[in-house]
Every structure is written in C-alpha cells, then in structure tokens.
Design a protein around this motif. Structure first.
Motif, PDB file in Angstrom:
ATOM      1  N   PRO A 129       0.654  -0.901   0.015  1.00  0.00           N
ATOM      2  CA  PRO A 129      -0.044  -0.143  -0.314  1.00  0.00           C
ATOM      3  C   PRO A 129       0.868   1.751  -0.491  1.00  0.00           C
ATOM      4  O   PRO A 129       0.170   2.292  -0.275  1.00  0.00           O
ATOM      5  CB  PRO A 129      -0.900  -0.301   1.250  1.00  0.00           C
ATOM      6  CG  PRO A 129       0.118  -0.768   2.124  1.00  0.00           C
ATOM      7  CD  PRO A 129       0.648  -1.869   1.773  1.00  0.00           C
ATOM      8  N   PHE A 130       2.199   0.868   0.437  1.00  0.00           N
ATOM      9  CA  PHE A 130       3.072   2.018   0.280  1.00  0.00           C
ATOM     10  C   PHE A 130       4.869   2.409   0.457  1.00  0.00           C
ATOM     11  O   PHE A 130       4.603   0.507   0.632  1.00  0.00           O
ATOM     12  CB  PHE A 130       3.214   3.056   2.125  1.00  0.00           C
ATOM     13  CG  PHE A 130       2.935   2.433   2.934  1.00  0.00           C
ATOM     14  CD1 PHE A 130       4.107   2.081   3.637  1.00  0.00           C
ATOM     15  CD2 PHE A 130       1.512   1.903   3.415  1.00  0.00           C
ATOM     16  CE1 PHE A 130       4.133   1.651   4.512  1.00  0.00           C
ATOM     17  CE2 PHE A 130       1.945   1.531   4.851  1.00  0.00           C
ATOM     18  CZ  PHE A 130       3.611   1.037   5.034  1.00  0.00           C
ATOM     19  N   ASP A 131       5.231   2.806  -0.096  1.00  0.00           N
ATOM     20  CA  ASP A 131       6.752   2.171  -0.299  1.00  0.00           C
ATOM     21  C   ASP A 131       7.347   1.733   1.495  1.00  0.00           C
ATOM     22  O   ASP A 131       7.237   2.630   2.493  1.00  0.00           O
ATOM     23  CB  ASP A 131       7.180   3.509   0.013  1.00  0.00           C
ATOM     24  CG  ASP A 131       7.494   3.592  -2.031  1.00  0.00           C
ATOM     25  OD1 ASP A 131       6.877   3.367  -2.114  1.00  0.00           O
ATOM     26  OD2 ASP A 131       7.878   4.961  -2.435  1.00  0.00           O
ATOM     27  N   GLY A 132       8.461   0.964   1.579  1.00  0.00           N
ATOM     28  CA  GLY A 132       8.470   0.556   2.558  1.00  0.00           C
ATOM     29  C   GLY A 132       9.906  -0.503   2.844  1.00  0.00           C
ATOM     30  O   GLY A 132       9.616  -0.685   1.907  1.00  0.00           O
ATOM     31  N   VAL A 133       9.576  -1.373   4.223  1.00  0.00           N
ATOM     32  CA  VAL A 133      10.689  -2.248   3.823  1.00  0.00           C
ATOM     33  C   VAL A 133       9.728  -3.667   5.096  1.00  0.00           C
ATOM     34  O   VAL A 133       8.775  -3.516   5.508  1.00  0.00           O
ATOM     35  CB  VAL A 133      11.971  -1.961   4.643  1.00  0.00           C
ATOM     36  CG1 VAL A 133      10.941  -1.628   6.181  1.00  0.00           C
ATOM     37  CG2 VAL A 133      12.648  -2.984   5.086  1.00  0.00           C
ATOM     38  N   ILE A 134       9.514  -4.439   4.020  1.00  0.00           N
ATOM     39  CA  ILE A 134       8.688  -5.946   5.787  1.00  0.00           C
ATOM     40  C   ILE A 134       9.862  -5.851   6.711  1.00  0.00           C
ATOM     41  O   ILE A 134      10.753  -6.469   6.068  1.00  0.00           O
ATOM     42  CB  ILE A 134       9.198  -6.935   4.270  1.00  0.00           C
ATOM     43  CG1 ILE A 134       8.345  -7.041   3.328  1.00  0.00           C
ATOM     44  CG2 ILE A 134       7.707  -8.343   4.892  1.00  0.00           C
ATOM     45  CD1 ILE A 134       6.428  -6.445   2.932  1.00  0.00           C
ATOM     46  N   PHE A 135       8.718  -5.849   7.453  1.00  0.00           N
ATOM     47  CA  PHE A 135       9.413  -6.420   8.599  1.00  0.00           C
ATOM     48  C   PHE A 135       9.247  -7.535   9.526  1.00  0.00           C
ATOM     49  O   PHE A 135       9.444  -8.059  10.769  1.00  0.00           O
ATOM     50  CB  PHE A 135       9.766  -5.247  10.015  1.00  0.00           C
ATOM     51  CG  PHE A 135       8.200  -4.794  10.676  1.00  0.00           C
ATOM     52  CD1 PHE A 135       7.573  -5.293  11.676  1.00  0.00           C
ATOM     53  CD2 PHE A 135       6.807  -3.935  10.110  1.00  0.00           C
ATOM     54  CE1 PHE A 135       5.985  -5.268  12.338  1.00  0.00           C
ATOM     55  CE2 PHE A 135       5.625  -3.928  10.355  1.00  0.00           C
ATOM     56  CZ  PHE A 135       5.715  -4.330  11.462  1.00  0.00           C
ATOM     57  N   GLU A 136       8.764  -8.502   9.060  1.00  0.00           N
ATOM     58  CA  GLU A 136       7.804  -9.700   9.498  1.00  0.00           C
ATOM     59  C   GLU A 136       7.264 -10.330   8.362  1.00  0.00           C
ATOM     60  O   GLU A 136       6.117  -9.851   7.232  1.00  0.00           O
ATOM     61  CB  GLU A 136       6.759  -9.366  10.797  1.00  0.00           C
ATOM     62  CG  GLU A 136       6.563 -10.931  10.960  1.00  0.00           C
ATOM     63  CD  GLU A 136       5.681 -10.369  12.763  1.00  0.00           C
ATOM     64  OE1 GLU A 136       5.200 -12.094  13.532  1.00  0.00           O
ATOM     65  OE2 GLU A 136       5.671  -9.628  13.197  1.00  0.00           O
ATOM     66  N   LYS A 137       7.177 -11.549   8.322  1.00  0.00           N
ATOM     67  CA  LYS A 137       6.971 -13.038   6.853  1.00  0.00           C
ATOM     68  C   LYS A 137       5.857 -13.993   8.237  1.00  0.00           C
ATOM     69  O   LYS A 137       6.820 -14.393   8.959  1.00  0.00           O
ATOM     70  CB  LYS A 137       7.565 -13.328   6.220  1.00  0.00           C
ATOM     71  CG  LYS A 137       7.899 -13.892   5.607  1.00  0.00           C
ATOM     72  CD  LYS A 137       8.495 -14.179   4.580  1.00  0.00           C
ATOM     73  CE  LYS A 137       8.050 -15.545   3.806  1.00  0.00           C
ATOM     74  NZ  LYS A 137       9.510 -15.884   3.120  1.00  0.00           N
ATOM     75  N   ILE A 138       5.188 -13.854   7.761  1.00  0.00           N
ATOM     76  CA  ILE A 138       3.944 -14.930   8.507  1.00  0.00           C
ATOM     77  C   ILE A 138       3.051 -16.035   7.466  1.00  0.00           C
ATOM     78  O   ILE A 138       2.324 -16.285   7.465  1.00  0.00           O
ATOM     79  CB  ILE A 138       3.017 -13.975   9.559  1.00  0.00           C
ATOM     80  CG1 ILE A 138       3.754 -13.097  10.337  1.00  0.00           C
ATOM     81  CG2 ILE A 138       2.414 -15.795  10.598  1.00  0.00           C
ATOM     82  CD1 ILE A 138       2.495 -12.109  10.691  1.00  0.00           C
ATOM     83  N   VAL A 139       4.311 -15.802   6.273  1.00  0.00           N
ATOM     84  CA  VAL A 139       3.070 -17.178   5.796  1.00  0.00           C
ATOM     85  C   VAL A 139       4.296 -18.102   4.811  1.00  0.00           C
ATOM     86  O   VAL A 139       5.448 -17.272   4.309  1.00  0.00           O
ATOM     87  CB  VAL A 139       2.757 -16.205   4.545  1.00  0.00           C
ATOM     88  CG1 VAL A 139       3.392 -15.407   3.929  1.00  0.00           C
ATOM     89  CG2 VAL A 139       1.834 -16.763   3.301  1.00  0.00           C
ATOM     90  N   GLU A 140       4.206 -19.324   3.989  1.00  0.00           N
ATOM     91  CA  GLU A 140       5.544 -19.556   2.625  1.00  0.00           C
ATOM     92  C   GLU A 140       4.240 -20.204   1.828  1.00  0.00           C
ATOM     93  O   GLU A 140       2.974 -20.327   2.602  1.00  0.00           O
ATOM     94  CB  GLU A 140       5.715 -20.848   3.810  1.00  0.00           C
ATOM     95  CG  GLU A 140       6.593 -20.507   4.779  1.00  0.00           C
ATOM     96  CD  GLU A 140       7.930 -19.383   4.304  1.00  0.00           C
ATOM     97  OE1 GLU A 140       8.158 -19.569   2.952  1.00  0.00           O
ATOM     98  OE2 GLU A 140       8.322 -19.212   5.568  1.00  0.00           O
ATOM     99  N   VAL A 141       4.575 -20.314   0.888  1.00  0.00           N
ATOM    100  CA  VAL A 141       4.091 -21.163  -0.136  1.00  0.00           C
ATOM    101  C   VAL A 141       3.369 -22.668   0.384  1.00  0.00           C
ATOM    102  O   VAL A 141       4.038 -23.236   1.006  1.00  0.00           O
ATOM    103  CB  VAL A 141       5.082 -21.132  -1.397  1.00  0.00           C
ATOM    104  CG1 VAL A 141       4.107 -22.194  -2.500  1.00  0.00           C
ATOM    105  CG2 VAL A 141       5.341 -19.690  -1.862  1.00  0.00           C
ATOM    106  N   GLY A 142       1.682 -22.606  -0.806  1.00  0.00           N
ATOM    107  CA  GLY A 142       1.258 -23.624   0.605  1.00  0.00           C
ATOM    108  C   GLY A 142       0.485 -23.457   1.789  1.00  0.00           C
ATOM    109  O   GLY A 142      -0.432 -24.666   1.613  1.00  0.00           O
ATOM    110  N   ASP A 143       0.998 -22.346   2.523  1.00  0.00           N
ATOM    111  CA  ASP A 143      -0.172 -21.992   3.633  1.00  0.00           C
ATOM    112  C   ASP A 143      -1.752 -22.139   2.754  1.00  0.00           C
ATOM    113  O   ASP A 143      -1.724 -21.645   1.670  1.00  0.00           O
ATOM    114  CB  ASP A 143       0.088 -20.869   3.975  1.00  0.00           C
ATOM    115  CG  ASP A 143       1.305 -21.290   4.654  1.00  0.00           C
ATOM    116  OD1 ASP A 143       1.906 -21.935   5.299  1.00  0.00           O
ATOM    117  OD2 ASP A 143       2.017 -19.791   5.337  1.00  0.00           O
ATOM    118  N   VAL A 144      -2.400 -22.584   3.550  1.00  0.00           N
ATOM    119  CA  VAL A 144      -4.369 -22.296   2.922  1.00  0.00           C
ATOM    120  C   VAL A 144      -4.086 -20.257   4.329  1.00  0.00           C
ATOM    121  O   VAL A 144      -4.244 -19.974   5.549  1.00  0.00           O
ATOM    122  CB  VAL A 144      -4.674 -23.205   3.038  1.00  0.00           C
ATOM    123  CG1 VAL A 144      -6.630 -23.049   3.473  1.00  0.00           C
ATOM    124  CG2 VAL A 144      -4.388 -24.390   2.812  1.00  0.00           C
TER     125      VAL A 144
END
Length: 236
Positions: A129-144
C-alpha cells in the motif's frame, strides 16, 4: 526617575526556558498488517524480512488460474456483446426500441461481469500500500488462507520515516505546544538529537496520568526507547 527605572526593568526582560522531562518510544511513521481478503492456497511470495518494496508492488499471490480463466471468458463475452450492440446502433432506426434495449442490456451486463471477475482476481494478489520495508513474514508457499478468518501474513513499515511517541506529565498540558524543541538521546547511542513537536494527543491517559506527543525522526530502529527534555520558553 521612577519611569526611568521602570523602563530599565522592562528592557531587562529575558526569556527563560523551562525543561520538561519526557520519555519516548520509536514507531514507524507508517505501518500496516497485510492480509488476503480471499480464500485459497498461497502460490507465491516474492518478499522476505528486510525486503524493500515500492507502492503497488506485488508481494504475494494465491492460486488464481481459475479466476484468470473466468476473466478471459468474461472479457471475450464483452468483446462480442459490444460488437452486437454497435451493429444495432447502426440500424437503430430500423429496429424497435425494445430490441435495441436488449442488446444494450447484454453489453452493460458483460461490462459488469468483467469488473466483477477482475475484482475477484485482484483479491488474490497482495500489493504494497506504500513504499516501505517488510519487517515480519508469517506466510509460506502452500499455506492456506481464509477470507472468513483473515490473518496477517506480512507486516510493512515505512523505510526511513519514524515518529517518537513522547509521554510527559499531564500537569504540563497548558505548557506544551506544537513546534517546541525536544532535545533527546536514545538508548545505545551517545549522540544528542533534536526535533520539534509535530502533534499533541488531545487526551490524558487516565492510567498513568501522561499526555502523548509526536516528534518526527528518521532511520531509528522501531521499538527503541529514549528520553529528553521539551524546551518551553517562559517569558518573565
């Protein structure tokens, strides 16, 4: 003589400064918890923690081949509905109004169906939604994921812009003003910094009897703490 003395006293007026102690924590100027509003299986994730992203950049997608096919079908139907409607417009003087209206209805319905299928497809594509940096990732390929039980899968914050959330004693509520200087230091850094109050919250916390204010800053690690003094000019 009295007038002279009074004049000298007035000329001797000086501006003193009152230092008001405040603590603060560092927050990102912008932050967002990102989630899909559609259900499905995660097909791709193109970012990781510390990835810098631009506004509208694609971050993750659900499996959506069926929705892409449905959109193609709707787009094809719109193409031919428009052709039929355009033919009827060329001979509208030779056909009755109800026949022309039926072709117009099919054309408008086809446009609405394309918009609907596009909206469904868009829900399977997560964008920044805006310029920034990802500081947490809580998903992986294959997750539902489920659109009915929305959960955050990525957290995004502004890259450089920060805000200091100050807290000071409520008894100074009349003294603190936007634009006043805040001199401060931050944990783990011996350097002294200075900024100006950009916002004062319009309430006092009933739990700790503190009032909050904001100071703009840059590049500090979000979550750090510090302390300093608000400089309040006091004319006497």
């Amino acid at each position: 003589m009295k007038k002279i003395i009074l004049s000298l006293m007035l000329l001797a007026v000086t501006i003193q400064a009152q230092d008001i102690y405040a603590t603060f924590s560092v927050e990102a100027d912008q932050s967002a918890n990102l989630a899909f509003t559609s259900s499905g299986t995660v097909n791709s994730v193109s970012v990781d923690v510390a990835t810098e992203v631009k506004k509208d950049e694609v971050l993750a997608q659900l499996q959506n081949s069926d929705l892409k096919a449905a959109l193609n079908i709707a787009t094809t139907a719109l193409k031919y509905a428009k052709k039929d409607y355009d033919r009827q417009l060329k001979v509208k003087k030779l056909v009755d109004a109800s026949r022309l209206d039926s072709f117009a209805f099919k054309y408008e319905s086809a446009k609405a169906q394309v918009a609907y299928q596009q909206a469904l497809l868009d829900k399977t594509i997560l964008k920044a939604p805006f310029d920034g940096v990802i500081f947490e990732k809580i998903v992986e390929v294959g997750d539902v994921v489920s659109g009915q039980a929305i959960r955050t899968i990525l957290r995004l914050q502004s890259l450089h812009k920060r805000k200091l959330i100050l807290e000071f004693d409520q008894k100074y509520w009349k003294d603190i003003k936007v634009g006043q200087v805040f001199n401060y230091s931050i944990d783990g850094d011996n350097k002294k910094y200075s900024g100006k109050i950009s916002k004062i919250y319009p309430f006092a916390d009933s739990g700790n009897r503190k009032i909050r204010a904001e100071v703009e800053a840059k590049d500090f690690v979000v979550g750090l703490f510090g302390e300093g003094y608000i400089i309040v000019p006091d004319e006497k």
